[in-house]
Design a protein around this motif. Structure first.
Motif, PDB file in Angstrom:
ATOM      1  N   VAL A 152      13.374  13.002   0.732  1.00 56.54           N
ATOM      2  CA  VAL A 152      12.734  12.760   2.013  1.00 56.54           C
ATOM      3  C   VAL A 152      12.888  11.274   2.332  1.00 56.54           C
ATOM      4  N   ALA A 153      13.343  10.984   3.525  1.00 52.30           N
ATOM      5  CA  ALA A 153      13.630   9.601   3.886  1.00 52.30           C
ATOM      6  C   ALA A 153      12.377   8.740   3.949  1.00 52.30           C
ATOM      7  N   SER A 154      11.306   9.269   4.524  1.00 52.63           N
ATOM      8  CA  SER A 154      10.075   8.496   4.592  1.00 52.63           C
ATOM      9  C   SER A 154       8.898   9.451   4.736  1.00 52.63           C
ATOM     10  N   ALA A 155       7.761   8.959   4.362  1.00 51.42           N
ATOM     11  CA  ALA A 155       6.533   9.733   4.485  1.00 51.42           C
ATOM     12  C   ALA A 155       5.620   8.990   5.455  1.00 51.42           C
ATOM     13  N   GLN A 156       4.926   9.725   6.269  1.00 50.49           N
ATOM     14  CA  GLN A 156       4.030   9.121   7.244  1.00 50.49           C
ATOM     15  C   GLN A 156       2.593   9.316   6.778  1.00 50.49           C
ATOM     16  N   GLY A 157       1.840   8.227   6.740  1.00 46.06           N
ATOM     17  CA  GLY A 157       0.460   8.321   6.308  1.00 46.06           C
ATOM     18  C   GLY A 157      -0.402   7.251   6.942  1.00 46.06           C
ATOM     19  N   LEU A 158      -1.697   7.418   6.742  1.00 44.59           N
ATOM     20  CA  LEU A 158      -2.675   6.467   7.259  1.00 44.59           C
ATOM     21  C   LEU A 158      -3.639   6.063   6.165  1.00 44.59           C
ATOM     22  N   ASP A 159      -4.209   4.884   6.342  1.00 42.42           N
ATOM     23  CA  ASP A 159      -5.207   4.310   5.445  1.00 42.42           C
ATOM     24  C   ASP A 159      -6.447   4.075   6.293  1.00 42.42           C
ATOM     25  N   VAL A 160      -7.589   4.622   5.880  1.00 40.62           N
ATOM     26  CA  VAL A 160      -8.824   4.446   6.642  1.00 40.62           C
ATOM     27  C   VAL A 160      -9.955   3.978   5.730  1.00 40.62           C
ATOM     28  N   SER A 161     -11.000   3.466   6.362  1.00 39.21           N
ATOM     29  CA  SER A 161     -12.187   3.043   5.621  1.00 39.21           C
ATOM     30  C   SER A 161     -13.420   3.363   6.452  1.00 39.21           C
ATOM     31  N   ASN A 162     -14.563   2.937   5.974  1.00 41.23           N
ATOM     32  CA  ASN A 162     -15.811   3.185   6.686  1.00 41.23           C
ATOM     33  C   ASN A 162     -15.772   2.630   8.115  1.00 41.23           C
ATOM     34  N   TYR A 163     -14.939   1.639   8.364  1.00 44.67           N
ATOM     35  CA  TYR A 163     -14.831   1.069   9.707  1.00 44.67           C
ATOM     36  C   TYR A 163     -14.267   2.071  10.712  1.00 44.67           C
ATOM     37  N   ASN A 164     -13.576   3.101  10.224  1.00 45.40           N
ATOM     38  CA  ASN A 164     -13.004   4.120  11.095  1.00 45.40           C
ATOM     39  C   ASN A 164     -13.964   5.275  11.344  1.00 45.40           C
ATOM     40  N   GLY A 165     -15.129   5.265  10.722  1.00 49.21           N
ATOM     41  CA  GLY A 165     -16.085   6.364  10.891  1.00 49.21           C
ATOM     42  C   GLY A 165     -15.534   7.665  10.328  1.00 49.21           C
ATOM     43  N   ARG A 166     -15.938   8.771  10.909  1.00 41.17           N
ATOM     44  CA  ARG A 166     -15.429  10.085  10.483  1.00 41.17           C
ATOM     45  C   ARG A 166     -14.068  10.297  11.125  1.00 41.17           C
ATOM     46  N   PHE A 167     -13.036   9.959  10.378  1.00 42.31           N
ATOM     47  CA  PHE A 167     -11.682   9.986  10.922  1.00 42.31           C
ATOM     48  C   PHE A 167     -11.238  11.428  11.190  1.00 42.31           C
ATOM     49  N   PRO A 168     -10.628  11.695  12.356  1.00 42.56           N
ATOM     50  CA  PRO A 168     -10.224  13.063  12.717  1.00 42.56           C
ATOM     51  C   PRO A 168      -8.888  13.492  12.094  1.00 42.56           C
ATOM     52  N   TRP A 169      -8.866  13.714  10.804  1.00 46.19           N
ATOM     53  CA  TRP A 169      -7.634  14.057  10.100  1.00 46.19           C
ATOM     54  C   TRP A 169      -6.961  15.310  10.651  1.00 46.19           C
ATOM     55  N   ARG A 170      -7.745  16.313  11.005  1.00 45.82           N
ATOM     56  CA  ARG A 170      -7.156  17.576  11.481  1.00 45.82           C
ATOM     57  C   ARG A 170      -6.463  17.418  12.824  1.00 45.82           C
ATOM     58  N   ALA A 171      -6.784  16.397  13.581  1.00 46.45           N
ATOM     59  CA  ALA A 171      -6.162  16.167  14.887  1.00 46.45           C
ATOM     60  C   ALA A 171      -4.852  15.384  14.776  1.00 46.45           C
ATOM     61  N   GLN A 172      -4.541  14.881  13.607  1.00 46.12           N
ATOM     62  CA  GLN A 172      -3.338  14.061  13.425  1.00 46.12           C
ATOM     63  C   GLN A 172      -2.111  14.944  13.280  1.00 46.12           C
ATOM     64  N   LYS A 173      -1.019  14.518  13.848  1.00 48.40           N
ATOM     65  CA  LYS A 173       0.247  15.259  13.777  1.00 48.40           C
ATOM     66  C   LYS A 173       1.268  14.459  12.969  1.00 48.40           C
ATOM     67  N   GLY A 174       2.023  15.141  12.131  1.00 43.06           N
ATOM     68  CA  GLY A 174       3.127  14.520  11.420  1.00 43.06           C
ATOM     69  C   GLY A 174       2.772  13.711  10.190  1.00 43.06           C
ATOM     70  N   LEU A 175       1.519  13.757   9.756  1.00 47.42           N
ATOM     71  CA  LEU A 175       1.139  13.003   8.562  1.00 47.42           C
ATOM     72  C   LEU A 175       1.498  13.766   7.298  1.00 47.42           C
ATOM     73  N   THR A 176       2.025  13.050   6.333  1.00 48.55           N
ATOM     74  CA  THR A 176       2.310  13.617   5.023  1.00 48.55           C
ATOM     75  C   THR A 176       1.165  13.321   4.066  1.00 48.55           C
ATOM     76  N   PHE A 177       0.519  12.164   4.248  1.00 47.33           N
ATOM     77  CA  PHE A 177      -0.568  11.772   3.359  1.00 47.33           C
ATOM     78  C   PHE A 177      -1.603  10.951   4.105  1.00 47.33           C
ATOM     79  N   GLY A 178      -2.778  10.888   3.521  1.00 45.49           N
ATOM     80  CA  GLY A 178      -3.843  10.036   4.026  1.00 45.49           C
ATOM     81  C   GLY A 178      -4.541   9.379   2.851  1.00 45.49           C
ATOM     82  N   VAL A 179      -4.908   8.137   3.028  1.00 47.00           N
ATOM     83  CA  VAL A 179      -5.583   7.382   1.976  1.00 47.00           C
ATOM     84  C   VAL A 179      -6.875   6.823   2.558  1.00 47.00           C
ATOM     85  N   TYR A 180      -7.958   7.038   1.850  1.00 48.56           N
ATOM     86  CA  TYR A 180      -9.251   6.573   2.319  1.00 48.56           C
ATOM     87  C   TYR A 180      -9.862   5.642   1.281  1.00 48.56           C
TER      88      TYR A 180
END
Length: 154
Positions: free
Chosen positions: A14-42
Motif C-alpha cells: 500500500v502506497a500510503s495510509a491515511q489517518g488522524l491524530d486527536v486529543s481531548n481538544y477535539n472533543g468527541r471526534f466523529p470517527w464514523r463520519a470520516q471517509k478514507g481513513l485507514t487508522f486513527g490515533v487518540y
C-alpha cells in the motif's frame, strides 16, 4: 480493519495510509463520519498524570470505541514528558489503557516532541519508555512519532 490487517496491507505494498491524530481538544471526534481513513490515533495519557496534563484523556474511551465501531485501525499515544522516568511513563500509559480495554492489535505510540534537559537525556527517556512498553505489550504494533527536525536535532 484491525491494526494487524493494516500492517499486512502496508507490507503488501500500500502506497500510503491515511489517518488522524486527536486529543481531548477535539472533543468527541466523529470517527464514523470520516471517509478514507485507514487508522486513527487518540491521546491516552501524558507524563505520569500530574495536574495540568488532562491525563488520562477524558475522550480516550470514546475514541477507542468509535474507531473500533467504524472499522478503523485504532491506536493510542502517550505524550512523553522528557523530565520524568520513561519506564514509569510506559507503565502509566499501559495501566490507563487497560482500564478502557487493550487488544493485541491496538497500536501504541510514544509522542516525543518536547525538549528535555538535553537531546541525549530526552532520547534516553524515549528509549526507556519504548523498552518498557515492548516488555509490557510485546505483541502490539508500536512506534515513536515526532517531527524530523526534533529527531535529528534533539
Amino acid at each position: 480493519m484491525s491494526s494487524s490487517e493494516w500492517l499486512a496491507e502496508t507490507r503488501a505494498g500500500v502506497a500510503s495510509a491515511q489517518g488522524l491524530d486527536v486529543s481531548n481538544y477535539n472533543g468527541r471526534f466523529p470517527w464514523r463520519a470520516q471517509k478514507g481513513l485507514t487508522f486513527g490515533v487518540y491521546r491516552m495519557s501524558q507524563g505520569l498524570g500530574q495536574p495540568g496534563t488532562v491525563s488520562p484523556d477524558p475522550q480516550a474511551a470514546w475514541n477507542r470505541a468509535e474507531l473500533k465501531a467504524a472499522g478503523i485501525a485504532a491506536g493510542a499515544y502517550h505524550f512523553l514528558d522528557p523530565r520524568l522516568d520513561g519506564a514509569a511513563q510506559a507503565r502509566y500509559f499501559v495501566n490507563v489503557h487497560d482500564r478502557i480495554g487493550l487488544d493485541a492489535d491496538d497500536m501504541l505510540w510514544c509522542d516525543n516532541e518536547t525538549a528535555g534537559v538535553s537531546p541525549a537525556a530526552t532520547a534516553a527517556v524515549a528509549r526507556a519508555f519504548m523498552a518498557e512498553l515492548k516488555a509490557l505489550c510485546p505483541h502490539n504494533p508500536m512506534g515513536v512519532y515526532t517531527f524530523i527536525s526534533f529527531a535529528s536535532e534533539g
